[in-house]
Scaffold this active site. Structure first.
Site, PDB file in Angstrom:
ATOM      1  N   GLU A 155     -29.323 -32.892  -4.905  1.00  0.00           N
ATOM      2  CA  GLU A 155     -29.496 -31.553  -5.497  1.00  0.00           C
ATOM      3  C   GLU A 155     -28.475 -31.305  -6.608  1.00  0.00           C
ATOM      4  O   GLU A 155     -28.787 -30.680  -7.618  1.00  0.00           O
ATOM      5  CB  GLU A 155     -29.382 -30.492  -4.399  1.00  0.00           C
ATOM      6  N   GLU A 202     -32.807 -34.150   4.761  1.00  0.00           N
ATOM      7  CA  GLU A 202     -32.514 -33.008   5.639  1.00  0.00           C
ATOM      8  C   GLU A 202     -33.435 -32.907   6.850  1.00  0.00           C
ATOM      9  O   GLU A 202     -32.999 -32.514   7.926  1.00  0.00           O
ATOM     10  CB  GLU A 202     -32.575 -31.682   4.842  1.00  0.00           C
TER      11      GLU A 202
END
Ligand code: COA
Length: 260
Positions: free
Chosen positions: A114, A134
């Site tokens: 990210e 995740e």
């Protein structure tokens, strides 16, 4: 100012920011996020800095994600703020008025992927690995990944990465348009520096207006984006550097930028 988890140095107008927790593969803990924010605020106000390169220390990892130990204390009363603070940091980098280049030198997972996405240009070493793992921890990306990834590589590829949690290598990241270039590991910083220097050789106010305009293309409907582009074009035409750039071309000489 000395920092614990991030190092910063400036050479010839190019700032090198290095996440420095190699024993944890540069996982972003609270301190690293705080220091990254402070450093980017300092670099924004430093007129001698024209571009920023961000990388990870050690040969193995860019950033292997948010620090998983710190994640364990989150619950439904604290998690939203945690995500929003991470999003705000990365959005500050995305909206940074000077170019930010991610030199991805190994794992860029979760928050590391990210962070790379929030940078303006991504150059990867041939050993880099990308992923949003995740879901294998029972969560979803929370620092902008679900929004930026689809915009960068398309919804289908974004969903494949987010739903499988798998890692992809640098060649695949290049193929799907996630990274701009892949270079041999020992050429990564020189390749990033070369790109940073090329951008830094252009009119600095035009660079920050161009960053704003292209960012607007992500955030606005097309007609509003065109309006913003025309408004920023007008601002560029009001700068001394516009007159310098056009005069230098016609006089067949190199421009001398004032940043005004
Ligand atoms: N948070 C906290 N610690 C991390 C971390 C993270 N995101 N990623 C790696 N580390 C730590 C490991 O716990 C280990 O610490 P230790 O030596 O004290 O046990 C150290 O970094 C080295 O990692 P290790 O797992 O032993 O290296 P590896 O080469 O076997 O595997 C990875 C590398 C990147 C594949 C693996 O570390 C990993 O999957 N990390 C988590 C990635 C992730 O899920 N990120 C998203 C988080 S939201």
């Amino acid at each position: 100012m000395a920092y614990e988890t991030v190092t910063v140095s400036v050479t010839d107008g190019i700032a090198a920011v290095t996440i420095n927790r190699p024993e944890k593969l540069n996982a972003l803990n609270a301190k690293a996020k705080e220091e990254l924010g402070l450093i980017f605020h300092e670099l924004k106000d430093n007129p001698s800095v024209h571009a920023v390169i961000i990388t990870g220390s050690g040969g193995k990892s860019f950033v292997a994600g948010t620090d998983i130990e710190e994640l364990t204390s989150l619950d439904t009363t604290t998690a939203q703020q945690f995500a929003e603070e991470g999003q705000a940091l990365f959005t500050f980098i995305e909206h940074f008025p000077k170019p930010v280049i991610a030199a991805v030198n190994g794992y860029a997972l979760g928050g590391g992927c990210e962070l790379a996405m929030a940078c303006h240009i991504r150059i990867a070493s041939d050993n880099a690995k990308f992923g949003q793992p995740e879901v294998s921890l029972g969560i979803i990306p929370g620092y902008g990944g679900t929004q930026r990834l689809a915009r960068l590589v398309g919804k289908g590829k974004a969903l494949e990465l987010v739903l499988t949690g798998k890692h992809i290598d640098a060649a695949e990241a290049f193929r799907i348009g996630f990274v701009n270039r892949v270079v041999p590991k020992d050429e990564l910083l020189s390749a990033a520096t070369e790109t940073a220097k090329l951008i830094a050789s252009r009119a600095p106010l035009a660079i920050s207006l161009a960053l704003k305009a292209v960012n607007a293309s992500y955030e606005l409907p097309l007609d509003e984006g065109f309006r913003v582009e025309a408004m920023l074009f007008r601002l560029a035409c009001g700068t001394e550097d516009f007159h310098e750039g056009t005069s230098a071309f016609l006089e067949k000489r190199k421009p001398v930028w004032k940043g005004k």
